[in-house]
Write a protein that holds these residues in place. Structure first.
Motif, short mmCIF file in Angstrom:
data_model
loop_
_atom_site.label_atom_id
_atom_site.label_comp_id
_atom_site.label_asym_id
_atom_site.label_seq_id
_atom_site.Cartn_x
_atom_site.Cartn_y
_atom_site.Cartn_z
N LEU A 52 -15.47 34.15 -5.88
CA LEU A 52 -15.97 35.52 -5.98
C LEU A 52 -15.85 36.04 -7.41
O LEU A 52 -14.81 35.90 -8.05
CB LEU A 52 -15.17 36.42 -5.04
CG LEU A 52 -15.52 37.91 -5.04
CD1 LEU A 52 -16.96 38.13 -4.59
CD2 LEU A 52 -14.56 38.68 -4.13
N HIS A 53 -16.93 36.64 -7.90
CA HIS A 53 -16.96 37.30 -9.20
C HIS A 53 -17.47 38.72 -9.00
O HIS A 53 -18.16 39.02 -8.02
CB HIS A 53 -17.90 36.57 -10.17
CG HIS A 53 -17.33 35.31 -10.74
ND1 HIS A 53 -16.88 34.27 -9.95
CD2 HIS A 53 -17.15 34.91 -12.04
CE1 HIS A 53 -16.46 33.29 -10.73
NE2 HIS A 53 -16.60 33.65 -11.99
N ILE A 371 -19.79 48.60 -8.41
CA ILE A 371 -19.47 47.18 -8.63
C ILE A 371 -20.51 46.29 -7.96
O ILE A 371 -20.94 46.54 -6.83
CB ILE A 371 -18.07 46.87 -8.06
CG1 ILE A 371 -16.98 47.57 -8.89
CG2 ILE A 371 -17.82 45.37 -7.99
CD1 ILE A 371 -15.61 47.53 -8.25
N SER A 372 -20.90 45.22 -8.67
CA SER A 372 -21.75 44.18 -8.09
C SER A 372 -20.91 42.93 -7.86
O SER A 372 -20.09 42.55 -8.70
CB SER A 372 -22.91 43.86 -9.04
OG SER A 372 -23.76 44.97 -9.19
N LEU A 373 -21.13 42.29 -6.72
CA LEU A 373 -20.37 41.10 -6.31
C LEU A 373 -21.30 39.90 -6.28
O LEU A 373 -22.43 39.98 -5.78
CB LEU A 373 -19.77 41.33 -4.92
CG LEU A 373 -18.87 42.56 -4.77
CD1 LEU A 373 -18.66 42.89 -3.29
CD2 LEU A 373 -17.54 42.33 -5.45
N PHE A 374 -20.82 38.75 -6.79
CA PHE A 374 -21.69 37.58 -6.88
C PHE A 374 -20.87 36.30 -7.00
O PHE A 374 -19.67 36.33 -7.33
CB PHE A 374 -22.63 37.71 -8.08
CG PHE A 374 -21.92 37.87 -9.41
CD1 PHE A 374 -21.67 36.78 -10.23
CD2 PHE A 374 -21.48 39.12 -9.83
CE1 PHE A 374 -21.00 36.92 -11.44
CE2 PHE A 374 -20.82 39.28 -11.05
CZ PHE A 374 -20.57 38.18 -11.85
N GLY A 407 -23.41 41.20 -2.88
CA GLY A 407 -23.57 42.58 -2.45
C GLY A 407 -23.04 43.55 -3.47
O GLY A 407 -22.88 43.21 -4.65
N ILE A 408 -22.74 44.77 -3.02
CA ILE A 408 -22.26 45.81 -3.93
C ILE A 408 -21.23 46.70 -3.24
O ILE A 408 -21.17 46.77 -2.01
CB ILE A 408 -23.41 46.72 -4.43
CG1 ILE A 408 -24.03 47.51 -3.26
CG2 ILE A 408 -24.46 45.93 -5.19
CD1 ILE A 408 -24.96 48.65 -3.69
N PHE A 409 -20.45 47.38 -4.06
CA PHE A 409 -19.75 48.57 -3.62
C PHE A 409 -20.14 49.69 -4.56
O PHE A 409 -19.89 49.61 -5.77
CB PHE A 409 -18.22 48.41 -3.60
CG PHE A 409 -17.54 49.62 -3.03
CD1 PHE A 409 -17.25 49.70 -1.68
CD2 PHE A 409 -17.28 50.73 -3.83
CE1 PHE A 409 -16.68 50.84 -1.13
CE2 PHE A 409 -16.70 51.88 -3.29
CZ PHE A 409 -16.40 51.93 -1.93
N ALA A 410 -20.74 50.73 -4.03
CA ALA A 410 -21.16 51.88 -4.83
C ALA A 410 -21.40 53.05 -3.88
O ALA A 410 -21.71 52.87 -2.71
CB ALA A 410 -22.43 51.57 -5.62
#
Length: 417
Positions: A52-53, A371-374, A407-410
């Motif tokens: 996870l990044h 935050i973007s997750l990738f 995905g994202i958290f925002a």
């Protein structure tokens, strides 16, 4: 709402956390802690993923949906979900709906209908009334209601005096004008790049001159008027040079490039697959390499998916009759990661906010989480199963990619792919 993101490698070159693998605790939308190990507590949702990044939220300055008017292409609901699951926390929405967003009330409608999503929608208002290219729309009123710039999507400003007036008028409220780089008198009804590939295919071609002449004209007008100009989706080597010189002269100009033009060349049109019909058209390898050099040296300010859904009836027809455009949100990270590497891809995906007057997020304790997750190492083939959009018109079909958005958290909302 409590979210614990576990063991995420942070890609944020301007942050003290860059390249560190840490836990991030988010509570009620705010970053509460960034530490090596944070214990999971009751009523906390944990986010884990192999390799996870995360980075600051991604932005795309040129996205199109359909609603209102063209819901068969894409609805606001599904479009916003697609953007979120593709890793984007902010999108600039083009004026491609019907009725056209050319008043303050139409901008407010778009903002109000999408304000509960994790992704934040920033409307781009039509430059002219109904996008007809004749009279300026209510620019100041639209900006007061949330429009970030003014642009008749893919429609060149044919009247140079109209551009002059727009650049002069918007200086009073720091507005940003976008001008599509094509001289229609030269492009005519052609639909691909003018080159040996167009000759072999028997298709009429759009010469590089059509783009470069328009850019040169627009830059001369900008030099005369002052103001702020953005040139979206350039595609030729000489366009890069023109904009580089204008910046050296101190002109307030920016530009973008579509990811497809960084990845493909006009050799793809030989099969007459309308998925490769985009505007500006795919150019030569020389142009493609110049565009890549332009993003690396900073001449090109941002990249965009130029995401444009169309229906199967608009695309699955003879090449010359097909609509321009491709979707691209879903695979943008995988394409850029493959082209330029992870750190540069993230740099490109997070650039552009300042130009459009959008506040930059911060990766610090006490700040609002955006935050973007990738995963940068996940290998896969981009197939129809990966498409989240209602429309399936993708230029990137069957591409082997490395790197995938999670995905994202925002906006105090977690959305996972």
């Amino acid at each position: 709402m409590k979210i614990l993101i576990k063991s995420a490698t942070i890609i944020a070159p301007s942050s003290k956390y860059h390249n560190k693998t840490l836990d991030i605790l988010i509570e009620n939308g705010t970053i509460k802690a960034i530490e090596k190990n944070i214990s999971l507590t009751e009523n906390t949702q944990e986010v884990t993923y192999q390799n996870l990044h995360l980075s600051l939220g991604w932005i795309d300055s040129s996205v199109s949906f359909g609603e209102p008017g063209y819901e068969d292409r894409e609805t606001l609901y599904n479009g916003m979900q697609t953007a979120a699951k593709s890793g984007y926390t902010s999108i600039g929405l083009n004026a491609t709906s019907h009725p056209a967003p050319d008043t303050g009330s139409s901008i407010s409608y778009l903002k109000n209908k999408t304000h509960l999503f994790g992704v934040e929608l920033f409307p781009i208002g039509n430059l002219t009334k109904n996008g007809a290219g004749k009279d300026l729309a209510e620019l100041y009123d639209m900006q007061q209601h949330g429009a970030i710039s003014f642009y008749d999507y893919k429609q060149p400003i044919q009247n140079p005096n109209l551009l002059k007036l727009a650049l002069q008028y918007t200086q009073g409220f720091n507005g940003l004008i976008q001008s599509f780089p094509q001289e229609n008198a030269i492009a005519r009804t052609a639909c691909v790049n003018e080159n040996i590939s167009s000759t072999n295919a028997g298709l009429s071609g759009i010469p590089n001159l059509a783009e470069e002449l328009q850019i040169a004209r627009d830059l001369y007008i900008l030099k005369y008027t002052g103001g702020k100009l953005h040139i979206p989706t350039i595609s030729t080597a000489s366009s890069v040079n023109l904009i580089k010189q204008a910046k050296l002269e101190g002109l307030d100009v920016s530009c973008s490039v579509a990811i497809a033009n960084l990845y493909y060349t006009d050799k793809e049109i030989i099969g007459f697959d309308s998925a490769y019909k985009i505007l500006p058209p795919l150019r030569t390898e020389e142009d493609r390499l110049a565009l890549l050099a332009g993003i690396k040296d900073g001449t090109i300010d941002m990249v965009t998916t130029d995401h444009f859904p169309t229906t199967i009836e608009e695309k699955k027809v003879e090449f010359e009759q097909a609509n321009y455009g491709s979707i691209g949100l879903e695979c943008a990270f995988g394409i850029l990661n493959k082209l330029v590497g992870t750190e540069k891809a993230i740099d490109l995906l997070t650039k552009g906010r300042t130009r459009f007057g959008i506040t930059e997020p911060k990766l610090e304790v006490g700040e609002k989480a955006e935050i973007s997750l990738f995963s940068p190492t996940e290998n896969y083939t981009f197939t129809p199963e990966n498409i989240l959009s209602s429309s399936k018109n993708t230029i990137f079909k069957d591409e082997k990619l490395t790197g995938k958005a999670i995905g994202i958290f925002a906006n105090n909302s977690l959305t996972l792919n």
